[in-house]
Scaffold this motif. Structure first.
Motif, PDB file in Angstrom:
ATOM      1  N   VAL A  32      -2.023 -36.626  27.354  1.00  0.00           N
ATOM      2  CA  VAL A  32      -2.421 -35.222  27.202  1.00  0.00           C
ATOM      3  C   VAL A  32      -1.241 -34.434  26.664  1.00  0.00           C
ATOM      4  CG1 VAL A  32      -4.050 -35.431  29.117  1.00  0.00           C
ATOM      5  CG2 VAL A  32      -1.798 -34.443  29.520  1.00  0.00           C
ATOM      6  N   TYR A  33      -1.547 -33.230  26.185  1.00  0.00           N
ATOM      7  CA  TYR A  33      -0.469 -32.404  25.642  1.00  0.00           C
ATOM      8  C   TYR A  33      -0.716 -30.941  25.949  1.00  0.00           C
ATOM      9  CZ  TYR A  33      -3.305 -30.875  21.592  1.00  0.00           C
ATOM     10  OH  TYR A  33      -4.258 -30.305  20.788  1.00  0.00           O
ATOM     11  N   GLU A  34       0.320 -30.160  25.752  1.00  0.00           N
ATOM     12  CA  GLU A  34       0.234 -28.702  25.850  1.00  0.00           C
ATOM     13  C   GLU A  34       1.102 -28.098  24.756  1.00  0.00           C
ATOM     14  OE1 GLU A  34      -1.354 -26.242  27.149  1.00  0.00           O
ATOM     15  OE2 GLU A  34      -2.625 -27.518  28.374  1.00  0.00           O
ATOM     16  N   GLU A  51      -1.272 -24.698  34.365  1.00  0.00           N
ATOM     17  CA  GLU A  51      -2.500 -24.994  35.117  1.00  0.00           C
ATOM     18  C   GLU A  51      -3.382 -25.980  34.341  1.00  0.00           C
ATOM     19  OE1 GLU A  51      -3.505 -24.338  38.183  1.00  0.00           O
ATOM     20  OE2 GLU A  51      -1.463 -23.580  38.387  1.00  0.00           O
ATOM     21  N   ARG A  52      -3.505 -25.735  33.030  1.00  0.00           N
ATOM     22  CA  ARG A  52      -4.359 -26.632  32.233  1.00  0.00           C
ATOM     23  C   ARG A  52      -3.746 -28.025  32.144  1.00  0.00           C
ATOM     24  NH1 ARG A  52      -5.934 -24.649  26.450  1.00  0.00           N
ATOM     25  NH2 ARG A  52      -3.787 -25.250  26.069  1.00  0.00           N
ATOM     26  N   LEU A  53      -2.422 -28.094  32.038  1.00  0.00           N
ATOM     27  CA  LEU A  53      -1.762 -29.407  32.001  1.00  0.00           C
ATOM     28  C   LEU A  53      -2.093 -30.184  33.271  1.00  0.00           C
ATOM     29  CD1 LEU A  53       0.356 -31.427  30.830  1.00  0.00           C
ATOM     30  CD2 LEU A  53       2.064 -30.180  32.182  1.00  0.00           C
ATOM     31  N   ILE A 148     -10.577 -31.595  28.193  1.00  0.00           N
ATOM     32  CA  ILE A 148      -9.297 -32.231  28.518  1.00  0.00           C
ATOM     33  C   ILE A 148      -8.450 -32.223  27.251  1.00  0.00           C
ATOM     34  CG2 ILE A 148      -8.175 -34.290  29.459  1.00  0.00           C
ATOM     35  CD1 ILE A 148     -10.882 -35.185  30.555  1.00  0.00           C
ATOM     36  N   LYS A 149      -7.222 -31.736  27.367  1.00  0.00           N
ATOM     37  CA  LYS A 149      -6.402 -31.583  26.150  1.00  0.00           C
ATOM     38  C   LYS A 149      -5.705 -32.911  25.847  1.00  0.00           C
ATOM     39  CE  LYS A 149      -3.415 -28.083  24.008  1.00  0.00           C
ATOM     40  NZ  LYS A 149      -4.196 -27.878  22.791  1.00  0.00           N
ATOM     41  N   THR A 150      -6.475 -33.884  25.335  1.00  0.00           N
ATOM     42  CA  THR A 150      -5.883 -35.192  25.054  1.00  0.00           C
ATOM     43  C   THR A 150      -5.364 -35.239  23.618  1.00  0.00           C
ATOM     44  OG1 THR A 150      -7.689 -36.433  24.024  1.00  0.00           O
ATOM     45  CG2 THR A 150      -7.771 -36.207  26.425  1.00  0.00           C
ATOM     46  N   THR A 181     -18.943 -24.558  18.089  1.00  0.00           N
ATOM     47  CA  THR A 181     -18.291 -24.855  19.377  1.00  0.00           C
ATOM     48  C   THR A 181     -16.899 -24.216  19.391  1.00  0.00           C
ATOM     49  OG1 THR A 181     -17.666 -27.040  18.523  1.00  0.00           O
ATOM     50  CG2 THR A 181     -19.579 -26.938  19.968  1.00  0.00           C
ATOM     51  N   GLU A 182     -16.031 -24.709  18.514  1.00  0.00           N
ATOM     52  CA  GLU A 182     -14.670 -24.164  18.412  1.00  0.00           C
ATOM     53  C   GLU A 182     -14.042 -24.696  17.137  1.00  0.00           C
ATOM     54  OE1 GLU A 182     -11.895 -25.695  21.369  1.00  0.00           O
ATOM     55  OE2 GLU A 182     -12.982 -27.588  21.445  1.00  0.00           O
ATOM     56  N   GLY A 183     -12.789 -24.322  16.915  1.00  0.00           N
ATOM     57  CA  GLY A 183     -12.069 -24.809  15.747  1.00  0.00           C
ATOM     58  C   GLY A 183     -11.370 -26.125  16.045  1.00  0.00           C
ATOM     59  N   GLY A 209      -9.284 -22.531  26.029  1.00  0.00           N
ATOM     60  CA  GLY A 209      -8.056 -22.010  25.439  1.00  0.00           C
ATOM     61  C   GLY A 209      -7.378 -20.998  26.355  1.00  0.00           C
ATOM     62  N   VAL A 210      -6.090 -21.143  26.484  1.00  0.00           N
ATOM     63  CA  VAL A 210      -5.319 -20.205  27.304  1.00  0.00           C
ATOM     64  C   VAL A 210      -5.296 -18.842  26.606  1.00  0.00           C
ATOM     65  CG1 VAL A 210      -3.010 -19.727  28.229  1.00  0.00           C
ATOM     66  CG2 VAL A 210      -3.950 -22.052  28.346  1.00  0.00           C
ATOM     67  N   THR A 211      -5.154 -18.862  25.287  1.00  0.00           N
ATOM     68  CA  THR A 211      -5.168 -17.608  24.525  1.00  0.00           C
ATOM     69  C   THR A 211      -6.545 -16.958  24.635  1.00  0.00           C
ATOM     70  OG1 THR A 211      -3.802 -18.870  22.982  1.00  0.00           O
ATOM     71  CG2 THR A 211      -4.408 -16.630  22.320  1.00  0.00           C
ATOM     72  N   ARG A 212      -7.568 -17.775  24.568  1.00  0.00           N
ATOM     73  CA  ARG A 212      -8.950 -17.298  24.693  1.00  0.00           C
ATOM     74  C   ARG A 212      -9.126 -16.504  25.979  1.00  0.00           C
ATOM     75  NH1 ARG A 212     -12.895 -18.810  27.703  1.00  0.00           N
ATOM     76  NH2 ARG A 212     -15.086 -18.784  27.066  1.00  0.00           N
ATOM     77  N   GLY A 246      -5.416 -19.117  19.525  1.00  0.00           N
ATOM     78  CA  GLY A 246      -4.717 -20.328  19.945  1.00  0.00           C
ATOM     79  C   GLY A 246      -3.225 -20.054  20.008  1.00  0.00           C
ATOM     80  N   ALA A 247      -2.502 -20.975  20.651  1.00  0.00           N
ATOM     81  CA  ALA A 247      -1.052 -20.778  20.778  1.00  0.00           C
ATOM     82  C   ALA A 247      -0.393 -20.737  19.403  1.00  0.00           C
ATOM     83  CB  ALA A 247      -0.451 -21.903  21.613  1.00  0.00           C
ATOM     84  N   GLY A 248      -0.977 -21.461  18.446  1.00  0.00           N
ATOM     85  CA  GLY A 248      -0.382 -21.500  17.112  1.00  0.00           C
ATOM     86  C   GLY A 248      -0.773 -20.313  16.252  1.00  0.00           C
TER      87      GLY A 248
HETATM   88  N1  PDD Z   1      -4.419 -26.221  19.913  1.00  0.00           N
HETATM   89  N2  PDD Z   1      -9.329 -25.589  20.818  1.00  0.00           N
HETATM   90  C1  PDD Z   1      -8.658 -26.673  20.400  1.00  0.00           C
HETATM   91  C2  PDD Z   1      -9.422 -27.874  19.981  1.00  0.00           C
HETATM   92  C3  PDD Z   1      -7.238 -26.660  20.382  1.00  0.00           C
HETATM   93  O1  PDD Z   1      -6.573 -27.743  20.007  1.00  0.00           O
HETATM   94  C4  PDD Z   1      -6.552 -25.482  20.784  1.00  0.00           C
HETATM   95  C5  PDD Z   1      -5.057 -25.401  20.806  1.00  0.00           C
HETATM   96  C6  PDD Z   1      -7.307 -24.368  21.193  1.00  0.00           C
HETATM   97  C7  PDD Z   1      -6.663 -23.093  21.670  1.00  0.00           C
HETATM   98  O2  PDD Z   1      -6.058 -23.273  22.926  1.00  0.00           O
HETATM   99  P1  PDD Z   1      -4.814 -22.399  23.401  1.00  0.00           P
HETATM  100  O3  PDD Z   1      -5.210 -20.985  23.260  1.00  0.00           O
HETATM  101  O4  PDD Z   1      -4.606 -22.796  24.791  1.00  0.00           O
HETATM  102  O5  PDD Z   1      -3.652 -22.745  22.491  1.00  0.00           O
HETATM  103  C8  PDD Z   1      -8.697 -24.463  21.211  1.00  0.00           C
HETATM  104  C9  PDD Z   1      -2.979 -26.356  19.929  1.00  0.00           C
HETATM  105  C10 PDD Z   1      -2.251 -25.087  19.616  1.00  0.00           C
HETATM  106  C11 PDD Z   1      -2.597 -27.520  19.037  1.00  0.00           C
HETATM  107  O6  PDD Z   1      -3.332 -28.496  19.064  1.00  0.00           O
HETATM  108  O7  PDD Z   1      -1.557 -27.472  18.376  1.00  0.00           O
END
Ligand code: PDD
Length: 287
Positions: A32-34, A51-53, A148-150, A181-183, A209-212, A246-248
């Protein structure tokens, strides 16, 4: 000064930072990643990402590699050694190194931890936000646990490449019922004809998404109506505004979908305001 990367307890010059070929992240995407946005050398929205991690690791029964306090120190020390103030911090935790076997390795196999830091040109990011970006749509083809942020991001990578080849910045996945759904690496939003902010429900098969979440709170505080309710690409084209979070990307206006203009085809005032509010909040929350 070259880039420094943290790998399993050591800070190494980037070119020498390697993981074992039997790391399960490499073999099975069993990791997984963050990603944290970095403002003035500090990690934005820390609680949400930690928390998400914890949740992502828990869902996969991977041990937390160290305490949150220790992890924070490692992240901050990697940032410090790279002398980067504005950027992104990437953390990856895999189930560790073991002879290839689909089932889990022996209990006690230590998780493998990697941290990298990259620079973001904030002036260029602001210029991009002022212009807005294009997205393209593509059929949803990911597995059923996108919460799950895999690091299993092959469909996301293919979708992003498709977007790039079309001159767009993001791809929006569209499910079998025709809803976004999402990007590929962001959450998707519109401001519909009634001025209501809409984004997909967190219980759908999306990343929470944390930003969401921060933007939902900020928008409500600002008196805007937010509904976690799906929308179609056609609704997005007819919307007042569209944007991604998103964080980016932080909050980034979307001005075209599949080459067609959203509303006036120009970034709107609500996304611009939410971007300002989000950046203020991210800076205030950063550690
Ligand atoms: N991506 N949906 C997906 C599929 C993502 O990969 C991300 C984040 C988000 C937005 O989540 P957050 O707001 O927590 O960053 C939604 C990161 C930035 C990446 O893969 O680099």
């Amino acid at each position: 000064m070259g880039k420094i990367t943290y790998v399993n307890g050591r800070f190494l010059p980037h070119g020498q930072a390697v993981v074992h070929i039997e790391d399960r992240g490499y073999q099975f995407a069993d990791a997984v990643y963050e990603v944290w946005a970095l403002f003035d050398g500090k990690l934005a929205d820390p609680d949400g990402h930690f928390e998400r991690l914890k949740r992502s690791l828990g869902e996969l029964s991977i041990d937390m590699p160290m305490s949150r306090a220790a992890l924070t120190m490692v992240l901050k020390e990697t940032v410090r050694r790279n002398r980067i103030h504005e950027g992104l911090v990437y953390l990856q935790v895999s189930r560790g190194v073991a002879t290839r076997d689909h089932a889990f390795p022996t209990p006690g196999t230590p998780p493998a931890v990697v941290v990298t830091v990259s620079r973001v040109d904030r002036a260029a990011a602001e210029a991009r936000a002022a212009k807005g970006v294009g997205v393209v749509t593509t059929p949803e083809n990911r597995w059923g646990r996108c919460d799950i942020k895999t690091v299993g991001l092959l469909p996301n990578a293919l979708a992003k490449q498709m977007a790039r080849e079309a001159g767009a910045v993001e791809a929006w996945f569209v499910d079998e019922l025709g809803f976004v759904t999402e990007g590929a690496s962001s959450n998707a939003w519109i401001i519909d004809g009634d001025g209501v902010l809409r984004t997909r429900d967190a219980n759908a098969n999306i990343l929470r998404g944390v930003t969401r979440l921060s933007v939902v709170e900020l928008a409500r505080k600002a008196g805007l109506k937010v509904e976690e309710r799906p929308f179609t690409p056609a609704e997005a084209l007819a919307a007042q505004e569209a944007f991604i979070t998103g964080a980016g990307t932080l909050v980034l206006p979307v001005v075209t979908i599949d080459g067609k203009p959203v509303g006036s085809g120009k970034p709107g005032p609500v996304a611009a305001r939410l971007r300002r509010l989000y950046i203020e909040r991210a800076k205030a929350s950063a550690i």
